[in-house]
Scaffold this motif. Sequence first.
Motif, PDB file in Angstrom:
ATOM      1  N   SER A  40       0.707  -1.356   0.004  1.00 18.93           N
ATOM      2  CA  SER A  40       0.144  -0.019   0.067  1.00 18.93           C
ATOM      3  C   SER A  40       0.864   1.236  -0.074  1.00 18.93           C
ATOM      4  O   SER A  40       0.681   2.269  -0.738  1.00 18.93           O
ATOM      5  CB  SER A  40      -1.068  -0.087   1.387  1.00 18.93           C
ATOM      6  N   THR A  41       1.952   1.330   0.764  1.00 15.13           N
ATOM      7  CA  THR A  41       2.710   2.485   0.913  1.00 15.13           C
ATOM      8  C   THR A  41       3.610   2.684  -0.462  1.00 15.13           C
ATOM      9  O   THR A  41       3.528   3.851  -0.964  1.00 15.13           O
ATOM     10  CB  THR A  41       3.718   2.384   1.952  1.00 15.13           C
ATOM     11  N   ALA A  42       3.798   1.597  -1.090  1.00 16.47           N
ATOM     12  CA  ALA A  42       4.632   1.868  -2.317  1.00 16.47           C
ATOM     13  C   ALA A  42       3.604   2.477  -3.438  1.00 16.47           C
ATOM     14  O   ALA A  42       4.214   3.541  -4.034  1.00 16.47           O
ATOM     15  CB  ALA A  42       5.040   0.422  -2.819  1.00 16.47           C
ATOM     16  N   LEU A  43       2.385   1.981  -3.503  1.00 16.24           N
ATOM     17  CA  LEU A  43       1.445   2.637  -4.504  1.00 16.24           C
ATOM     18  C   LEU A  43       1.313   4.107  -3.985  1.00 16.24           C
ATOM     19  O   LEU A  43       1.103   4.807  -4.631  1.00 16.24           O
ATOM     20  CB  LEU A  43       0.324   1.686  -4.411  1.00 16.24           C
ATOM     21  N   GLY A  44       1.078   4.167  -2.794  1.00 13.93           N
ATOM     22  CA  GLY A  44       0.796   5.611  -2.126  1.00 13.93           C
ATOM     23  C   GLY A  44       1.714   6.552  -2.530  1.00 13.93           C
ATOM     24  O   GLY A  44       1.595   7.764  -2.970  1.00 13.93           O
ATOM     25  N   GLU A  45       3.102   6.026  -2.530  1.00 16.26           N
ATOM     26  CA  GLU A  45       4.089   7.032  -2.639  1.00 16.26           C
ATOM     27  C   GLU A  45       4.790   6.999  -3.766  1.00 16.26           C
ATOM     28  O   GLU A  45       5.970   7.627  -4.326  1.00 16.26           O
ATOM     29  CB  GLU A  45       5.215   6.861  -1.697  1.00 16.26           C
ATOM     30  N   LEU A  46       4.126   6.447  -4.933  1.00 22.55           N
ATOM     31  CA  LEU A  46       4.723   6.327  -6.343  1.00 22.55           C
ATOM     32  C   LEU A  46       4.978   7.892  -6.697  1.00 22.55           C
ATOM     33  O   LEU A  46       6.131   7.934  -7.566  1.00 22.55           O
ATOM     34  CB  LEU A  46       3.448   5.566  -7.148  1.00 22.55           C
ATOM     35  N   GLY A  47       4.078   8.689  -6.301  1.00 19.77           N
ATOM     36  CA  GLY A  47       4.413  10.205  -6.846  1.00 19.77           C
ATOM     37  C   GLY A  47       5.492  10.822  -6.381  1.00 19.77           C
ATOM     38  O   GLY A  47       6.086  11.673  -7.136  1.00 19.77           O
ATOM     39  N   LYS A  48       6.269  10.293  -5.385  1.00 13.04           N
ATOM     40  CA  LYS A  48       7.603  10.921  -4.838  1.00 13.04           C
ATOM     41  C   LYS A  48       8.739  10.119  -5.624  1.00 13.04           C
ATOM     42  O   LYS A  48       9.690  10.896  -5.132  1.00 13.04           O
ATOM     43  CB  LYS A  48       7.555  10.605  -3.446  1.00 13.04           C
ATOM     44  N   LEU A  49       8.235   9.214  -6.200  1.00  9.81           N
ATOM     45  CA  LEU A  49       9.623   8.693  -7.065  1.00  9.81           C
ATOM     46  C   LEU A  49      10.291   9.464  -8.349  1.00  9.81           C
ATOM     47  O   LEU A  49       9.453  10.350  -8.798  1.00  9.81           O
ATOM     48  CB  LEU A  49       9.448   7.280  -7.507  1.00  9.81           C
ATOM     49  N   PRO A  50      11.115   9.245  -8.502  1.00  9.21           N
ATOM     50  CA  PRO A  50      11.682  10.014  -9.869  1.00  9.21           C
ATOM     51  C   PRO A  50      10.918   9.528 -11.165  1.00  9.21           C
ATOM     52  O   PRO A  50      10.620   8.368 -11.044  1.00  9.21           O
ATOM     53  CB  PRO A  50      13.051   9.659 -10.056  1.00  9.21           C
ATOM     54  N   LYS A  51      10.720  10.183 -12.104  1.00  3.03           N
ATOM     55  CA  LYS A  51       9.479   9.926 -13.050  1.00  3.03           C
ATOM     56  C   LYS A  51      10.004   8.650 -13.728  1.00  3.03           C
ATOM     57  O   LYS A  51       9.121   7.893 -14.097  1.00  3.03           O
ATOM     58  CB  LYS A  51       9.592  11.219 -14.287  1.00  3.03           C
ATOM     59  N   GLU A  52      11.176   8.594 -13.843  1.00  2.00           N
ATOM     60  CA  GLU A  52      11.764   7.190 -14.822  1.00  2.00           C
ATOM     61  C   GLU A  52      11.469   5.985 -13.947  1.00  2.00           C
ATOM     62  O   GLU A  52      11.343   4.795 -14.861  1.00  2.00           O
ATOM     63  CB  GLU A  52      13.060   7.441 -15.474  1.00  2.00           C
ATOM     64  N   GLU A  53      11.500   5.774 -12.773  1.00  2.00           N
ATOM     65  CA  GLU A  53      11.214   4.857 -12.045  1.00  2.00           C
ATOM     66  C   GLU A  53       9.855   4.436 -11.924  1.00  2.00           C
ATOM     67  O   GLU A  53       9.538   3.190 -11.578  1.00  2.00           O
ATOM     68  CB  GLU A  53      11.865   4.847 -10.648  1.00  2.00           C
ATOM     69  N   ARG A  54       9.136   5.290 -12.049  1.00  2.00           N
ATOM     70  CA  ARG A  54       7.576   5.159 -11.600  1.00  2.00           C
ATOM     71  C   ARG A  54       6.877   3.905 -12.182  1.00  2.00           C
ATOM     72  O   ARG A  54       6.207   3.278 -11.378  1.00  2.00           O
ATOM     73  CB  ARG A  54       6.599   6.551 -11.820  1.00  2.00           C
ATOM     74  N   PRO A  55       6.927   3.719 -13.774  1.00  5.20           N
ATOM     75  CA  PRO A  55       6.313   2.614 -14.406  1.00  5.20           C
ATOM     76  C   PRO A  55       6.821   1.225 -13.905  1.00  5.20           C
ATOM     77  O   PRO A  55       5.929   0.711 -13.498  1.00  5.20           O
ATOM     78  CB  PRO A  55       6.430   2.915 -15.997  1.00  5.20           C
ATOM     79  N   ALA A  56       8.183   1.192 -13.629  1.00  4.40           N
ATOM     80  CA  ALA A  56       8.522   0.082 -13.298  1.00  4.40           C
ATOM     81  C   ALA A  56       8.216  -0.422 -11.693  1.00  4.40           C
ATOM     82  O   ALA A  56       7.689  -1.658 -11.507  1.00  4.40           O
ATOM     83  CB  ALA A  56      10.310  -0.125 -13.285  1.00  4.40           C
ATOM     84  N   VAL A  57       8.057   0.510 -11.059  1.00  2.87           N
ATOM     85  CA  VAL A  57       7.855   0.306  -9.458  1.00  2.87           C
ATOM     86  C   VAL A  57       6.126   0.013  -9.716  1.00  2.87           C
ATOM     87  O   VAL A  57       5.779  -1.339  -8.946  1.00  2.87           O
ATOM     88  CB  VAL A  57       8.086   1.311  -8.737  1.00  2.87           C
ATOM     89  N   GLY A  58       5.581   0.944 -10.423  1.00  2.00           N
ATOM     90  CA  GLY A  58       4.002   0.467 -10.224  1.00  2.00           C
ATOM     91  C   GLY A  58       3.645  -0.827 -10.810  1.00  2.00           C
ATOM     92  O   GLY A  58       2.718  -1.527 -10.208  1.00  2.00           O
ATOM     93  N   LYS A  59       4.346  -0.968 -11.775  1.00  2.00           N
ATOM     94  CA  LYS A  59       3.920  -2.455 -12.578  1.00  2.00           C
ATOM     95  C   LYS A  59       4.453  -3.760 -11.684  1.00  2.00           C
ATOM     96  O   LYS A  59       3.624  -4.426 -11.132  1.00  2.00           O
ATOM     97  CB  LYS A  59       4.818  -2.586 -13.997  1.00  2.00           C
TER      98      LYS A  59
END
Length: 341
Positions: A40-59
């Motif tokens: 839950s926290t990973a999804l919640g904090e997706l916005g704080k990650l650098p842009k290029e990491e976001r898709p991979a982490v989200g997926k």
Amino acid sequence: MIDQLNQFEQAALARLSGLAEAAALQAWKSETFGKQSLLSTALGELGKLPKEERPAVGKRTNEIKRALEAAFAEKESAVRAAELERSLRAEALDVTLPGRPLRRGRLHIANQNLRQIYSIWADMGFQIYRSREVETDEYNFGLLNMPPHHPARDMWDTFHTPTPGIILRTHTSPGQIHAMRELYPDPIRVILPGMVYRYEQITVRSEIQFNQIEGLAVGKGIRMTDLKGTLTDFARRMFGQTVRTRFRADHFPFTEPSAEMDVECFVCGGQGCPVCKQTGWLEILGCGMVHPAVLKNGGYDPRVYSGFAFGMGPERMAMLKYKIEDIRYFWGNDLRFLEQF
Ligand code: DAH
């Protein structure tokens, strides 16, 4: 971040595989998917990650979530099956054990006795006619030749309802009027059984409710000898072919002439004993030739038709037959009494 998620997945799967109970599974579920969990926290904090990491982490987060959910579902059904298996084994039924015996019921003595009397009358060609237990004053008394204030009404202490003129029948005789009015102009041979009610003190000999069996025969040319012959035959079928009977003159407003019928006391064989009060005879019914006024009230012209009637108390008869000394036993619901029959 991805490493952390992978570790989280491994740890969760490892813990899950060790669980064996439904309660522990629920705890695992809320730890793994709850608000505080890494998923839950990973999804919640997706916005704080650098842009290029976001898709991979989200997926990856979603993949892990789906994988854990699938693992959970599989584990859950395995645990359920295991628990069912355990309870089936622990609570196993031995279907080869003998069953618990059912207690066999029986008819109440009063009904056994009634049925015996019905079948005797049926053999003699009488049908059963059912009549109401709640009556009008008119049917219970008036149409039976007892107008209001007639002194003979004192023979029946009556239960009145709050509705004026509506009473509980004190005898089955009002059924005679119902039967005649319904069956006219056919000849009649009926018995009318059922409960009657009397506002009386309860004693060993009298109850406030009991059964009566009324009898009525109406037709052309019916005479007193038919009455005597029929009732004597009944007594023989009921009490034995050799029983002696006698008729004594009596009075009822609805019959003329009227009589009471006695049978020989079968306790003492007519010698005289306490049961027959030393007379050698037991009274079993009242009877007589249907009064012309009653025939007329039933719709039958007394110049053309005649008939006889009788009224007996089956419980009184059963008391004599089985030497039951207290009529209150019949409706007392005491199994020690009822199971004797
Ligand atoms: N109804 C009477 C009673 O309750 C019994 C009786 C007497 C009935 C004579 C009759 C009869 O039909 O003819 O005491």
